[in-house]
Scaffold this active site. Structure first.
Site: not given
Length: 328
Positions: A243, A272, A290
């Site tokens: 993350r 993000e 991602h």
């Protein structure tokens, strides 16, 4: 438990076989446009659904959950991470939360090794030169990277994915080190030939490559702070497929630009989908959108786990992948 088919609202587009099965089993409302639901739409969803199937792009905070209808009893998350869901607030309202652990382990570990290789061997830089027509011939000192064989790899978070990364790295001849809340079992440590570091600071200062594989929790927010990033060696590489919030992205960009860290491979970002503009300009940063679980196999298996969790709840049993606050 309702005798009718429960109303299931899916917030994003899922693989076709998963959506088809959801429609067969439940009264399912799909998101055919695949546009992330805004806050108003999320509130409407929790007010009307028996089950909501969110993804990482859906922030189900305490305020939204406080407006949920009495019929909402399950949040069947499509993904392993649940940091976008206030699990405590959900549980307080009698709403169970489930996730999809395990099925994305191997794919995320594969991508982690791919990023290590891409940064170490300057693969993206080289590909950009070749595709732009800038390759004028081999030269002895041009575009030199570093081998990963024999290097020390420090893994932050030795759960399923961390161990899968370690197995792959061992096959590449790397020396495995790790920092975790507690040591893994002696059997696993022996199998991986892994060295445990209780002190993250001490491990960071000694590694050639750092791989972030821990979950994002309040305790791991900016775990790699500006202070800790400065402990890394100038040639070291940092890879993050966990993350973005675990790393102080601004500090990382500054240190990469100054050459205080050798390179970074990032699949996730702190804000993000926004990416720090400084990172976009750095040749020693490999940035991916991602892609950790982005394989046909992983995304389909994630959907299958969602269905199992909903079906088990529908049948009056505890779903197999319940997330409890004690686990976070």
């Amino acid at each position: 438990m309702p005798a009718r088919k429960p109303k299931v609202i899916v917030t994003r587009r899922l693989p076709d076989p998963v959506e088809t099965r959801l429609r067969e089993l439940f009264d399912t409302q799909l998101n055919l446009t695949d546009e992330p639901l805004d806050r108003t739409a999320l509130i409407a969803a929790v007010k009307s659904a028996d089950v909501i199937v969110p993804t990482i792009t859906d922030k189900l905070d305490a305020d939204i959950l406080s407006q949920a209808g009495e019929q909402l009893k399950l949040i069947a998350n499509f993904g392993a991470g649940v940091d976008h869901i206030d699990v405590a607030a959900a549980n307080a309202r009698g709403i169970s939360v489930t996730n999809t652990p395990g099925v994305l382990t191997e794919d995320t570990a594969d991508l982690t090794l791919a990023l290590m290789m891409a940064v170490s061997r300057r693969i993206v830089e080289g590909a950009n030169v070749a595709q732009a027509g800038g390759f004028t011939g081999w030269a002895p000192t041009w575009m030199m990277g570093r081998r990963i064989s024999g290097k020390r790899l420090g893994i932050i978070g030795m759960g399923r994915i961390g161990q899968a990364v370690a197995r792959r790295a061992k096959a590449f001849g790397m020396q495995i080190h790790y920092h975790n809340r507690k040591p893994v079992s002696p059997r696993i440590a022996e199998d991986l030939e892994a060295t445990y570091w209780e002190s993250l600071d001490q491990m960071l200062a000694r590694m050639d490559i750092i791989s972030v594989n821990c979950p994002h929790t309040p305790a791991t927010y900016h775990l790699l702070s500006a202070r800790r990033l400065k402990l890394m060696q100038p040639h070291a590489i940092l890879v993050n497929t966990a993350r973005g919030e675990i790393i102080d992205e601004g500090a990382l960009a500054d240190q990469l630009a100054k050459g205080e860290i050798g390179g970074a491979g990032l699949d996730v970002f702190e804000f993000e989908p926004a990416i720090n503009p400084k990172l976009l300009k750095l040749p020693n940063a490999v940035l991916l959108p991602h892609l950790g679980s982005a394989t046909v196999e992983a995304r389909t298996e994630m959907g299958e786990k969602v269905i199992i969790n909903i079906k088990t709840w529908m049948d009056g049993h505890k779903p197999p992948d319940r997330v409890l606050t004690s686990m976070l």
